[in-house]
Write an enzyme that holds these catalytic residues in place. Sequence first.
Site, short mmCIF file in Angstrom:
data_model
loop_
_atom_site.label_atom_id
_atom_site.label_comp_id
_atom_site.label_asym_id
_atom_site.label_seq_id
_atom_site.Cartn_x
_atom_site.Cartn_y
_atom_site.Cartn_z
N LYS A 180 50.42 67.71 42.21
CA LYS A 180 51.40 66.86 42.89
C LYS A 180 52.77 66.92 42.21
O LYS A 180 53.49 65.92 42.10
CB LYS A 180 50.90 65.41 42.97
N SER A 568 -6.28 61.43 5.05
CA SER A 568 -5.74 61.61 6.42
C SER A 568 -6.14 60.48 7.36
O SER A 568 -6.93 60.68 8.27
CB SER A 568 -6.16 62.96 7.00
#
EC number: 2.7.7.4
Length: 662
Positions: A180, A568
Amino acid sequence: MSSSDTSTAGGSSYIAQEADRIASDIDGYLKQNERKEMLRLLTCGSVDDGKSTLIGRLLYDSKMVYEDQLAALEVDSDRYGTTDTDFDPALLTDGLRAEREQGITIDVAYRYFSTARRKFIIADTPGHEQYTRNMATGASTSDLAIILIDARHGVLTQTRRHAFIVSLLGIRHVVVAINKMDLVDFSEPVYDRIRSDFTDFAAKLDLPDVHFVPIAALHGENVVNKSEKMGWYGGATLMHLLETVHIASDRNLIDLRFPVQIVNRPNLNFRGFCGTLASGVVRQGDEVMVLPSRKTSRVKTIVSFEGELTEAFPPMATTLTLEDEIDVSRGDMLVHPRNLPRIGREFEAMLVWMTEEAMVPGRGYMIKQAHKLVPARISDLRYQLDINTLHRQEASELPLNGIGRCRFTTEEPLIYDPYKVNRTTGSFIVVDRLTNNTVGAGMILDVSGELSDAERSKQTVTDSPYVMEHTSSVDARERSRQLGHRAFTLWITGLTGAGKAALAYALERRLFDRGCAVHVLDGGNTRLGLSRGLGFGPDDRSEHLRRAAEVARLSNDAGMITIASFLSPSATDRDAARELIGAERFAEVYLSAPIDFCRKRTGNDYYDKAERGELHDVAGINAPYEAPEQPDLELPTHELDLDGCVERVMSLIDARGWFESA
């Protein structure tokens, strides 16, 4: 190419030449267009900056609009047009009725056009803030971004947001079109000021290739044709930049990443793996590894719609067949064995949130990456970015269009690369589990330089490009035939005092006397060396067991039997060890002695101190022990003597066929 050349390339003479070529040699025309390079681009910026108008002008001035379309647009311009002219270019892309009525873009509109030099797929993305998610969608596959700025308003918040998303999504080439200019009297000072403002902001972003063009899209100034009203601008037109920007080097042709989309089994004689090559080059005869199983084979054929190929490169959609019948499923990935991606259940990513309901850490979602869909949760929101200043802000949630750095945890390992390395394997979408809506888009970060030593050691595949995996010339069958047995891991778990170490060393003696290559991997011994410095909290225990599983895997690869004796306590950690070592050579042996028996066997006040609070993280007292639900073998050591336990384990080994050579 000069501006006049550009105009000619996009003008009627080019169209006439193409029409003549189609009429005289349609096959040659199709082959010529097939060989043209494709540029994918998008337009973005704040609302009403003229994105749709610009695309319409590109199509119109390059003579890519049919006469019947022009006639219809002239009618629609009278009804919906916002330009007070006979022709509103924006209507070429604003196809939705709501878009035309409001004069805005809502959805992403894709348009195709070509010139003498290139083919283009252009995405017109919305400028409104509530449609930022649509803009991110259009940007995800683009090579170049056109960021429009209204010359009257300059750099706005939405301009900054889109510029940041363009940077975040790894788009290397940016054209800042200051539009523009006719409304500011084609002022050079206005152009210079806006260029300076954007340059200052972009200096904080990763945008390596930025160009600026002053345009008036409605009138076509500097779009396809050079503007006579802006003689002070000596640069190229927008079309010239689009035709000449170099994108060939943007493709990653080094790292082979082939996500498997479909396993194609049309008959008993063909089993192919279909997908789109994300990066790298694959050739017939190449050795490939399947992730996450890590099985290897070689490429037998590369099949395409046009027949067999000798090689394939991105972004080709193709089918690969392998020389060996190994398990490959949808969501797996084929890579070169010496060039591996990362594998893990934790990673960090920049997240763009795309829904009204704010993102709150801790909630479960689904992550879709390539062709893999996995459950995940956002475990932490590290910070949110202020889009205007790019400063980091503490935040408890991420709102619509918010951008933040998050830590993700997935329920199963994800195969990925940092987004900067690979846009396919480094990106993902976040899906709501209940509604199945896409609620976010993420780009995985390379955090290798930010990790602590403990965090870095948790990565299952090294991040360094200088460390490569090597393959032995001695295979598992050769080792098995020479040693007279197969390689496997016995994972002995149970409470402290259940007799794990005693059983492990008794088994080692028995197997060694039988002539087996065997060793014990003891939890206490590894803590004195391999895991020195790790504590007993859940995270450190997991890392301790991961290291042990890696040692067991390497020992098995070398043909040895490993007897792993570890407390574990976490079922998840034991499952991870089984997956890493390989279920076909793993057996979980659970010593199910009750805690009162274990207390007596320890011969010290270990459990008593835990009950008094003097010791922490003691499984069975002040930390959980998750007993195996379906162990491969359960041994009640409070009822069996040591010899009886050894005999039962030997029977298990014999039943598995592990004493036989491969």
